[in-house]
Design a protein around this motif. Structure first.
Motif, mmCIF file in Angstrom:
data_model
loop_
_atom_site.group_PDB
_atom_site.id
_atom_site.type_symbol
_atom_site.label_atom_id
_atom_site.label_comp_id
_atom_site.label_asym_id
_atom_site.label_seq_id
_atom_site.Cartn_x
_atom_site.Cartn_y
_atom_site.Cartn_z
ATOM 1 N N LEU A 69 0.831 -1.203 0.000
ATOM 2 C CA LEU A 69 0.000 0.000 0.000
ATOM 3 C C LEU A 69 0.871 1.261 0.000
ATOM 4 O O LEU A 69 1.878 1.327 0.677
ATOM 5 C CB LEU A 69 -0.898 0.024 1.247
ATOM 6 C CG LEU A 69 -1.985 -1.028 1.311
ATOM 7 C CD1 LEU A 69 -2.670 -0.983 2.679
ATOM 8 C CD2 LEU A 69 -3.003 -0.838 0.196
ATOM 9 N N ASN A 70 0.427 2.249 -0.742
ATOM 10 C CA ASN A 70 1.067 3.562 -0.729
ATOM 11 C C ASN A 70 0.110 4.496 -0.006
ATOM 12 O O ASN A 70 -0.852 4.988 -0.588
ATOM 13 C CB ASN A 70 1.337 4.048 -2.151
ATOM 14 C CG ASN A 70 2.084 5.363 -2.168
ATOM 15 O OD1 ASN A 70 1.956 6.178 -1.264
ATOM 16 N ND2 ASN A 70 2.871 5.561 -3.211
ATOM 17 N N ARG A 71 0.367 4.722 1.270
ATOM 18 C CA ARG A 71 -0.561 5.493 2.092
ATOM 19 C C ARG A 71 -0.568 6.980 1.727
ATOM 20 O O ARG A 71 -1.553 7.654 1.973
ATOM 21 C CB ARG A 71 -0.264 5.284 3.567
ATOM 22 C CG ARG A 71 -0.586 3.838 3.982
ATOM 23 C CD ARG A 71 -0.512 3.638 5.454
ATOM 24 N NE ARG A 71 0.891 3.631 5.883
ATOM 25 C CZ ARG A 71 1.283 3.738 7.131
ATOM 26 N NH1 ARG A 71 0.409 3.864 8.098
ATOM 27 N NH2 ARG A 71 2.560 3.714 7.445
ATOM 28 N N GLU A 72 0.507 7.484 1.135
ATOM 29 C CA GLU A 72 0.522 8.885 0.723
ATOM 30 C C GLU A 72 -0.359 9.089 -0.510
ATOM 31 O O GLU A 72 -1.182 10.000 -0.550
ATOM 32 C CB GLU A 72 1.945 9.372 0.431
ATOM 33 C CG GLU A 72 2.798 9.562 1.664
ATOM 34 C CD GLU A 72 3.419 8.259 2.146
ATOM 35 O OE1 GLU A 72 3.825 7.428 1.310
ATOM 36 O OE2 GLU A 72 3.483 8.066 3.376
ATOM 37 N N GLN A 73 -0.188 8.260 -1.517
ATOM 38 C CA GLN A 73 -0.938 8.433 -2.757
ATOM 39 C C GLN A 73 -2.302 7.759 -2.715
ATOM 40 O O GLN A 73 -3.198 8.158 -3.445
ATOM 41 C CB GLN A 73 -0.143 7.881 -3.936
ATOM 42 C CG GLN A 73 1.102 8.680 -4.235
ATOM 43 C CD GLN A 73 1.877 8.119 -5.412
ATOM 44 O OE1 GLN A 73 1.606 7.027 -5.885
ATOM 45 N NE2 GLN A 73 2.854 8.881 -5.877
ATOM 46 N N GLY A 74 -2.466 6.756 -1.868
ATOM 47 C CA GLY A 74 -3.712 6.002 -1.836
ATOM 48 C C GLY A 74 -4.823 6.633 -1.029
ATOM 49 O O GLY A 74 -5.958 6.162 -1.063
ATOM 50 N N GLY A 75 -4.495 7.671 -0.286
ATOM 51 C CA GLY A 75 -5.504 8.400 0.457
ATOM 52 C C GLY A 75 -6.236 7.563 1.498
ATOM 53 O O GLY A 75 -5.671 6.650 2.107
ATOM 54 N N GLU A 76 -7.510 7.891 1.664
ATOM 55 C CA GLU A 76 -8.328 7.255 2.698
ATOM 56 C C GLU A 76 -8.484 5.754 2.466
ATOM 57 O O GLU A 76 -8.461 4.969 3.417
ATOM 58 C CB GLU A 76 -9.701 7.921 2.748
ATOM 59 C CG GLU A 76 -10.576 7.401 3.866
ATOM 60 C CD GLU A 76 -11.922 8.078 3.917
ATOM 61 O OE1 GLU A 76 -12.745 7.645 4.744
ATOM 62 O OE2 GLU A 76 -12.179 9.034 3.152
ATOM 63 N N LEU A 77 -8.617 5.343 1.210
ATOM 64 C CA LEU A 77 -8.770 3.916 0.921
ATOM 65 C C LEU A 77 -7.549 3.133 1.384
ATOM 66 O O LEU A 77 -7.674 2.098 2.049
ATOM 67 C CB LEU A 77 -9.023 3.683 -0.572
ATOM 68 C CG LEU A 77 -9.116 2.219 -1.000
ATOM 69 C CD1 LEU A 77 -10.265 1.512 -0.289
ATOM 70 C CD2 LEU A 77 -9.264 2.121 -2.501
ATOM 71 N N ALA A 78 -6.372 3.625 1.060
ATOM 72 C CA ALA A 78 -5.141 2.942 1.467
ATOM 73 C C ALA A 78 -5.022 2.903 2.987
ATOM 74 O O ALA A 78 -4.608 1.881 3.559
ATOM 75 C CB ALA A 78 -3.918 3.621 0.852
ATOM 76 N N MET A 79 -5.401 3.988 3.648
ATOM 77 C CA MET A 79 -5.340 4.022 5.115
ATOM 78 C C MET A 79 -6.313 3.013 5.724
ATOM 79 O O MET A 79 -5.983 2.332 6.702
ATOM 80 C CB MET A 79 -5.643 5.431 5.625
ATOM 81 C CG MET A 79 -4.595 6.460 5.235
ATOM 82 S SD MET A 79 -2.952 6.091 5.868
ATOM 83 C CE MET A 79 -3.192 6.411 7.595
ATOM 84 N N ASN A 80 -7.510 2.914 5.155
ATOM 85 C CA ASN A 80 -8.501 1.962 5.661
ATOM 86 C C ASN A 80 -8.046 0.518 5.444
ATOM 87 O O ASN A 80 -8.218 -0.326 6.328
ATOM 88 C CB ASN A 80 -9.859 2.197 5.008
ATOM 89 C CG ASN A 80 -10.513 3.480 5.471
ATOM 90 O OD1 ASN A 80 -10.178 4.031 6.518
ATOM 91 N ND2 ASN A 80 -11.450 3.984 4.684
ATOM 92 N N LEU A 81 -7.474 0.242 4.282
ATOM 93 C CA LEU A 81 -6.970 -1.112 4.023
ATOM 94 C C LEU A 81 -5.809 -1.436 4.958
ATOM 95 O O LEU A 81 -5.716 -2.549 5.485
ATOM 96 C CB LEU A 81 -6.540 -1.265 2.561
ATOM 97 C CG LEU A 81 -7.680 -1.345 1.553
ATOM 98 C CD1 LEU A 81 -7.133 -1.286 0.131
ATOM 99 C CD2 LEU A 81 -8.506 -2.604 1.762
ATOM 100 N N TRP A 82 -4.932 -0.464 5.181
ATOM 101 C CA TRP A 82 -3.805 -0.667 6.099
ATOM 102 C C TRP A 82 -4.327 -1.034 7.488
ATOM 103 O O TRP A 82 -3.840 -1.957 8.119
ATOM 104 C CB TRP A 82 -2.948 0.595 6.144
ATOM 105 C CG TRP A 82 -1.639 0.407 6.845
ATOM 106 C CD1 TRP A 82 -0.456 0.046 6.270
ATOM 107 C CD2 TRP A 82 -1.374 0.568 8.241
ATOM 108 N NE1 TRP A 82 0.522 -0.031 7.230
ATOM 109 C CE2 TRP A 82 -0.007 0.283 8.449
ATOM 110 C CE3 TRP A 82 -2.158 0.927 9.329
ATOM 111 C CZ2 TRP A 82 0.579 0.343 9.702
ATOM 112 C CZ3 TRP A 82 -1.569 0.981 10.583
ATOM 113 C CH2 TRP A 82 -0.212 0.697 10.747
ATOM 114 N N ALA A 83 -5.335 -0.299 7.954
ATOM 115 C CA ALA A 83 -5.913 -0.570 9.278
ATOM 116 C C ALA A 83 -6.585 -1.940 9.313
ATOM 117 O O ALA A 83 -6.462 -2.671 10.303
ATOM 118 C CB ALA A 83 -6.906 0.524 9.648
#
Length: 138
Positions: free
Chosen positions: A76-90
């Motif tokens: 995951l690229n949390r900088e470019q992926g925005g909220e979706l990437a953050m939610n998937l990371w969590a």
């Protein structure tokens, strides 16, 4: 311990086939493969738990955690992926914690919870592959 030649050959073939599949796969297909492997490991872990196979359970859960941590979460690229990437990371982080709990406490319900959380994401990823936009990129 003796392993028959055909078993060794079949094992070598599977390894070469899997490696060449990875090398020729698109980034989208690689993520699909990660989800497939994750769900296979989770199902194998549940089966091992039910049979009381402690070592097999640990191996399968370890593989599942590694796919989540290094493959899915790590990709995951949390900088470019925005909220979706953050939610998937969590989500992946939570799943890792639940699988660690499942391994320590032999908790099949925790494994089933992770399956129920991951399957919709895997199905969504699969559905992306069937869109016209995805077909055009392939």
């Amino acid at each position: 311990m003796y392993t028959p030649a055909f078993s060794r050959a079949a094992s070598a073939y599977r390894q070469v086939s899997a490696q060449s599949g990875v090398e020729s796969a698109s980034p989208h297909r690689l993520v699909q493969m990660l989800f497939e492997g994750l769900l296979q490991n989770l199902n194998a872990a549940r089966g091992a738990m039910l049979r009381g196979e402690v070592e097999a359970k640990g191996v399968q859960l370890g593989r599942a955690v590694r796919i989540l941590e290094e493959g899915l979460k790590g990709g995951l690229n949390r900088e470019q992926g925005g909220e979706l990437a953050m939610n998937l990371w969590a989500l992946y982080d939570y799943c890792i914690r639940r699988l660690t709990h499942a391994n320590l406490h032999n908790d099949a319900q925790a494994v089933e919870e992770v399956v129920s959380l991951v399957e919709p994401v895997a199905q969504g990823w699969q559905a992306i592959a069937s869109t016209p936009e995805a077909a055009a990129r392939q």
